[in-house]
Structures are given as C-alpha cells and as structure tokens.
Write a protein that holds these residues in place. Sequence first.
Motif, mmCIF file in Angstrom:
data_model
loop_
_atom_site.group_PDB
_atom_site.id
_atom_site.type_symbol
_atom_site.label_atom_id
_atom_site.label_comp_id
_atom_site.label_asym_id
_atom_site.label_seq_id
_atom_site.Cartn_x
_atom_site.Cartn_y
_atom_site.Cartn_z
ATOM 1 N N MET A 82 -36.872 52.457 6.721
ATOM 2 C CA MET A 82 -37.857 52.221 7.370
ATOM 3 C C MET A 82 -38.534 51.068 8.131
ATOM 4 S SD MET A 82 -40.143 55.446 6.065
ATOM 5 C CE MET A 82 -41.226 54.647 4.978
ATOM 6 N N SER A 83 -37.684 49.969 7.582
ATOM 7 C CA SER A 83 -38.671 48.708 7.796
ATOM 8 C C SER A 83 -38.176 48.299 8.870
ATOM 9 C CB SER A 83 -37.384 47.684 7.000
ATOM 10 O OG SER A 83 -36.354 47.591 7.270
ATOM 11 N N PHE A 84 -37.977 48.706 10.057
ATOM 12 C CA PHE A 84 -38.122 48.540 11.963
ATOM 13 C C PHE A 84 -38.998 48.815 12.195
ATOM 14 C CE2 PHE A 84 -37.136 53.200 11.688
ATOM 15 C CZ PHE A 84 -37.458 53.452 13.041
ATOM 16 N N ILE A 85 -40.698 49.525 11.035
ATOM 17 C CA ILE A 85 -41.611 49.787 11.990
ATOM 18 C C ILE A 85 -42.717 49.212 12.238
ATOM 19 C CG2 ILE A 85 -43.390 51.927 11.757
ATOM 20 C CD1 ILE A 85 -42.022 54.302 10.395
ATOM 21 N N SER A 86 -42.770 48.390 11.314
ATOM 22 C CA SER A 86 -44.198 47.642 11.557
ATOM 23 C C SER A 86 -43.308 46.357 12.824
ATOM 24 C CB SER A 86 -44.714 47.138 10.686
ATOM 25 O OG SER A 86 -45.132 47.993 9.111
ATOM 26 N N PRO A 87 -42.434 45.643 12.216
ATOM 27 C CA PRO A 87 -41.874 44.262 13.283
ATOM 28 C C PRO A 87 -41.496 45.134 14.976
ATOM 29 C CG PRO A 87 -40.263 44.375 11.487
ATOM 30 C CD PRO A 87 -41.684 46.498 11.636
ATOM 31 N N GLU A 88 -41.701 46.249 15.113
ATOM 32 C CA GLU A 88 -41.510 46.751 16.346
ATOM 33 C C GLU A 88 -42.640 46.767 16.935
ATOM 34 O OE1 GLU A 88 -39.297 50.901 18.374
ATOM 35 O OE2 GLU A 88 -37.933 49.755 17.192
ATOM 36 N N ILE A 89 -43.393 47.387 16.567
ATOM 37 C CA ILE A 89 -44.985 47.610 17.624
ATOM 38 C C ILE A 89 -45.251 46.961 17.299
ATOM 39 C CG2 ILE A 89 -46.817 48.487 16.985
ATOM 40 C CD1 ILE A 89 -45.508 50.909 14.792
ATOM 41 N N LEU A 90 -44.900 45.652 16.198
ATOM 42 C CA LEU A 90 -45.601 44.164 16.867
ATOM 43 C C LEU A 90 -45.590 43.482 18.129
ATOM 44 C CD1 LEU A 90 -46.725 42.972 12.781
ATOM 45 C CD2 LEU A 90 -48.526 43.626 15.012
ATOM 46 N N SER A 91 -43.735 43.804 17.952
ATOM 47 C CA SER A 91 -43.595 42.891 19.221
ATOM 48 C C SER A 91 -43.322 43.414 20.817
ATOM 49 C CB SER A 91 -41.542 43.171 19.393
ATOM 50 O OG SER A 91 -41.546 44.792 19.615
ATOM 51 N N LEU A 92 -44.411 44.142 20.084
ATOM 52 C CA LEU A 92 -45.664 44.676 21.489
ATOM 53 C C LEU A 92 -46.722 43.959 21.551
ATOM 54 C CD1 LEU A 92 -45.661 48.930 21.096
ATOM 55 C CD2 LEU A 92 -44.007 47.379 22.823
ATOM 56 N N SER A 93 -47.032 43.529 23.390
ATOM 57 C CA SER A 93 -47.777 42.357 23.684
ATOM 58 C C SER A 93 -49.291 43.014 23.132
ATOM 59 C CB SER A 93 -47.648 42.047 25.776
ATOM 60 O OG SER A 93 -48.831 43.715 25.865
ATOM 61 N N ASP A 94 -50.258 41.673 23.073
ATOM 62 C CA ASP A 94 -51.202 42.012 22.717
ATOM 63 C C ASP A 94 -52.120 43.009 23.639
ATOM 64 O OD1 ASP A 94 -51.055 40.143 21.465
ATOM 65 O OD2 ASP A 94 -52.135 38.109 21.903
ATOM 66 N N GLU A 95 -51.559 43.210 24.879
ATOM 67 C CA GLU A 95 -52.503 44.038 25.591
ATOM 68 C C GLU A 95 -51.571 45.619 25.601
ATOM 69 O OE1 GLU A 95 -52.825 45.424 30.249
ATOM 70 O OE2 GLU A 95 -51.691 43.284 30.148
ATOM 71 N N GLN A 96 -50.825 45.630 24.924
ATOM 72 C CA GLN A 96 -50.236 47.123 24.784
ATOM 73 C C GLN A 96 -50.338 47.687 23.266
ATOM 74 O OE1 GLN A 96 -46.061 45.249 25.509
ATOM 75 N NE2 GLN A 96 -45.653 47.712 26.468
ATOM 76 N N LEU A 97 -50.892 46.308 22.808
ATOM 77 C CA LEU A 97 -51.596 46.801 21.345
ATOM 78 C C LEU A 97 -52.960 47.205 21.099
ATOM 79 C CD1 LEU A 97 -50.012 43.656 19.079
ATOM 80 C CD2 LEU A 97 -49.074 46.235 18.813
ATOM 81 N N GLN A 98 -53.956 46.399 21.846
ATOM 82 C CA GLN A 98 -55.024 47.203 21.599
ATOM 83 C C GLN A 98 -55.049 48.495 22.776
ATOM 84 O OE1 GLN A 98 -57.486 45.647 21.213
ATOM 85 N NE2 GLN A 98 -56.692 43.993 20.563
ATOM 86 N N LYS A 99 -54.398 48.710 23.358
ATOM 87 C CA LYS A 99 -54.298 49.832 24.253
ATOM 88 C C LYS A 99 -54.354 51.236 23.539
ATOM 89 C CE LYS A 99 -53.125 49.329 29.076
ATOM 90 N NZ LYS A 99 -51.935 49.124 30.027
ATOM 91 N N LEU A 100 -53.203 51.344 22.382
ATOM 92 C CA LEU A 100 -52.438 51.509 21.080
ATOM 93 C C LEU A 100 -53.715 52.499 20.711
ATOM 94 C CD1 LEU A 100 -49.144 50.630 20.217
ATOM 95 C CD2 LEU A 100 -49.544 52.444 21.954
#
Length: 596
Positions: free
Chosen positions: A107-125
């Motif tokens: 499960m270690s890929f989950i956080s880094p993969e989400i964090l690799s998204l842009s700030d704008e994409q993260l705010q949308k999530l």
Amino acid sequence: MNQVLKRNEVPDEHRWNLEDLIKGQEAWDQEYRQVKEQVKDIARFQGKLSDPASIKKCFELEDKISLHMERLYVYANLKHHEDMTDPAYQALSDKSKKLSVEVNEAMSFISPEILSLSDEQLQKLVASPELSFYKRTLEELIRQKPHVLGKDAESLLAQVGNLAQAPGTIFGMLNNADLKFPKVKNEQGEEVELTHGRYIQFLESPNRTVRKEAFEAMYATYAKQKNTIAATLSANVTKNIFYSRARKYPSALEMSLFGDKIDKSVYTNLIDAIHEALPLMHRYMELRRKLMKLDELHMYDLFAPLVEEYKLDITYEEAKATVKESLKPLGQDYLNILQEGFDNRWIDIYENEGKRNGAYSWGAFGTHPYVLLNHKDNLNSMFTLTHEMGHALHSYLSDTNQPYRYAQYTIFLAEVASTLNEALLMDYLLKKSTDPKEKMYLLTYYMDQFRTTVFRQTMFAEFEKIIHEKAEQGESLTPQLLSQVYYDLNVLYYGKDMVVDKDIEMEWARIPHFYNSFYVYKYATGFSAATSFAKQILDEGEPAVERYLGFLKSGGSDYSINILKRAGVDMSSTEPIKQGMSVFKDLLEQMESLAK
C-alpha cells in the motif's frame, strides 16, 4: 493467587475471551488468506489515482485490508502474550508480522501517487463530494506535501532508514549487553551485582549507605564510557538534523511535532510553566529532607521511602469495586461500559507461566478492547487496573463513535484517559482515608508521580531541546558539554538547598528515551491535561463530564490539540499545566500539615 499456574490451568473467568475477536485458529487462517488475496487487488490501483472514483475505491479497499490486518495481528500477539514459550503462537505472531510488512509495502504507493498530483488537482479532490468522507485524509496529505520529496530522493531517504537506526541500536547494545556494573552491598551486607533492574530497588532502600554506593557505582560505570556514549547520542542528534534539513523543516524539534500538528509553543510553554512552578518542587525537596530527618538531601535520596511501607492488601475484587466507586464522577454510562469490561472477560488478570510481564490495553476496531494485567493484591496493581481500563474505555468510545479511518487516537492523547482515572482514584482514596499514615503514604505516592512524570520528563525535554539547538548552531556535543548542560538543569530543577551530586552529570548517558527524540514531553503534557480534566470534573460536575466524554469519543477525528481544546483543555496555553501545578501545591500543603 500464590502459586503461578500454567496457562492451561488458569480458570476461564480469569482469562480474556479472545473468541470475541477471532473465533479460533481456523477463522484466523481463513482471514489470513483473505488478506493475501486483497493485497493483490490493491496493486490494480497503482498508476490510476487521479480521479475521485478510483481514489475512493482505493481508500475503501485500503481500510478493509488494514482492518483485517489489525485483527490478525492483535489476535496472534495476544495469544503469544498468554504464554510466550508456546512455539505455536510464537510462529503465529511472526506470521502476522511478516504479513503486516507485506501489506505496508503493497500500500506504500498510495500517498506518494496522490501527492504527485498538482496543487490544483489536489484542491479539486478535497472539494469533491464523492470524497467528502476522506476530506481529512486528503487535507493531511496536502499538509505534508512540502516535506515530501521527489521519488528518487524519497527512495534514497528510505535506504538511509537502516543507517538512521544505528545510534539507537548501538546504544541499546552497549547499555543492555556490554556495560558491566560492579558489585555493591545490599541491606544484608552481601555483595550483589548492580543491574538496571536492581538499581531502582537499591535507590528505594531505606539504608542510605546502600543507596549512595549504588548511585556512585552506576554513574562511575557510565563515566568510563562517556566518550563512546556522547558520540552515539551526538550521532542521533546529527541524524535528526539531517532529516529535518532534507525534509525542509525549520528545526529538528519542529519536525518531530509536525506529525501531530503541534506548535513549537506547546513544547516551550510546558518548559516555561514548569520553570515558574519550580519553587514548589524545591519546597517538596525540603519537606522530603525533613521527613527523612537528614541534614542534607542528596540525589540518591529521591527514591527512598518517605514513610515506612504501608501495607495495603487489596484483592482483585476489592480493586474493581474501589475503581468503580472512584469513577462515579464520570457518570452512569461510563460505569456501565466499565462493568461490561469486568463482566465479559475483557481482562486477563493474573500472572501465569510464560505470560508477558507488565500491563497494557490493546485491541482491534470492531470488537471491544482487551487488557493484560499481572495483578498482585496491592495498591500499585489497583492503580494499574484503573489506568489500563482508562485506555480501554477511551478506545471503546472512540471505536463506537468514529469510523475505522478516524477512530485511532494519537500518542499525544493516549495517556490522558488512563492518567485521569488514576487522578480520580487518588482523589477518592485521599478523601476516604482517616488514617494519617495511610494518607501520608498515598500523598507520597502521588507527589512522586508528579515529580517523575511532570518535572523530571520536562527536564529531559529541556535537555533534548538545548542539545539539538547547540548542534544546529554548529557546536560539538562533547561529553563535557552534555554533562555540564545536564548538571545545570538538575541544579535548576531540584534547587540550591539540595546537594546536587557531581555524579548526576552522567545521567544523560543512561536514558534510552533520548534516542526516541522529543517524545518524553508527551508524558508531562498528558499528565497535565489529565490533572486539568480531573480538576474540572470534580469542581464543575456534569458540564465538564460531558466535555470529557466528548473527548473520549473523538478518536483521531481531528488534530490532538483541537480535540483537547473542544473538551476544555487548551494545551496551546499554559493553563492546564498551571491547573496541574495547583493540584501539586494542594497535595504539598496537605503533606506539610501532616508532617507537623
């Protein structure tokens, strides 16, 4: 319970009932196979975590796997702790640990993969209605983003992980395996080898010569290794500074507080408030000198009994009844759950051959918690019972009021519920006591808890802060510097009227907590928060109880400081520590009047 039974001889009513968790070996094996399958499923999400639907499904599966893993792990280890010589459960415990590593890796890929998204994409999530349940998880990920590095750098830091454990491992080996202490004379005048375990027994001896000899022998042994241990502690500080700079934190202290989202001021407030209360500590030292009828109080006199051992024989049944009576201020709902724990075999009560020593509360979400005791019919065991049931009820109320993802409370909060129960028990016993000897015994017991948990741990916390700051400014942590800083703090905390023996300057060399940096302050804050809650509950009644139960039901649904603040304890101010100190002052005054 005089003779120690074999595990299979322990009657059912004295054992916990683990079938409430998992029905037995066959059910465990089935759940194990299920997790093995689910771990394969989680890999399907790798490379696809960019839209709300996929992230939601991934989080749901992550929770499902984690919960099953927790159940398997807890059950296997509780079985193992019943009799640690049983090879079947040693193997089961190992099997659960290996599966846990496998699950974490998968499960270690989950956080880094989400964090690799842009700030704008993260705010949308975060704004996505589909992910509203996971809003806190996502916000916490975003909060950590500035300190998460690129893939290559993270991989490199992960590889440094084994190196980073070296200072603690080396200290552990030196301290537990290689250091050999000399022989000292016990009360009977026999030569006995000094060990870590015996050291405290010697310091608690009524015979002053025994205490002095053990104290001097202990620190002379560390002094011989001072260069090696200073180099080891210095390496640990260097490691902390390396990580804090690599991860772009202002300091090692702020890095360690970041996980719990605790401001540096909480740490410095604790130190400032305790400095303000030091005159009370100095008064307590003077009272200790008087009660011990000594011309001078030395460092080796701090653990010696102030009153002759007061024998309180308390059976387990009496302990349960007294604990329940003392917790009445928390209301009927709390007492009902407590009774449920007593009646429905949440507790493994007595020692048996091979059983793990000590005491703890542990469990898995979805079933009630379990408590391991090794009950002896004395005051200490009664305090242990109320302490561990405090943890158990905190977990029970968090688990029944929060979803799995947000039920787990932080270490920062962990000691509050257990210590509050102890405070209420002590208050009850002191109010009920009519025998001055018993009262003095109880007061001494409680005062020494304040001394060791609040004052001493704060002194440790201040030592850690000073040595990290010096190293961050480029100073070298030589044994001379470490000893000087440590000695000066002892003079400050214990007062000028006490003889602060030169030997104590080496005490820093034997504290294993310094390799788990900036952790000890949580003992002092937890104790202060609990004392503050107890004072509010006893003074205000119902409104304070409601706030406190709200705290117990909150789990990890918000940051620790916010959860406490809502319940009426603001650890970002010095108020709770001051409330704790006013209790300390009250106890001191009671002792002074009894001593007249």
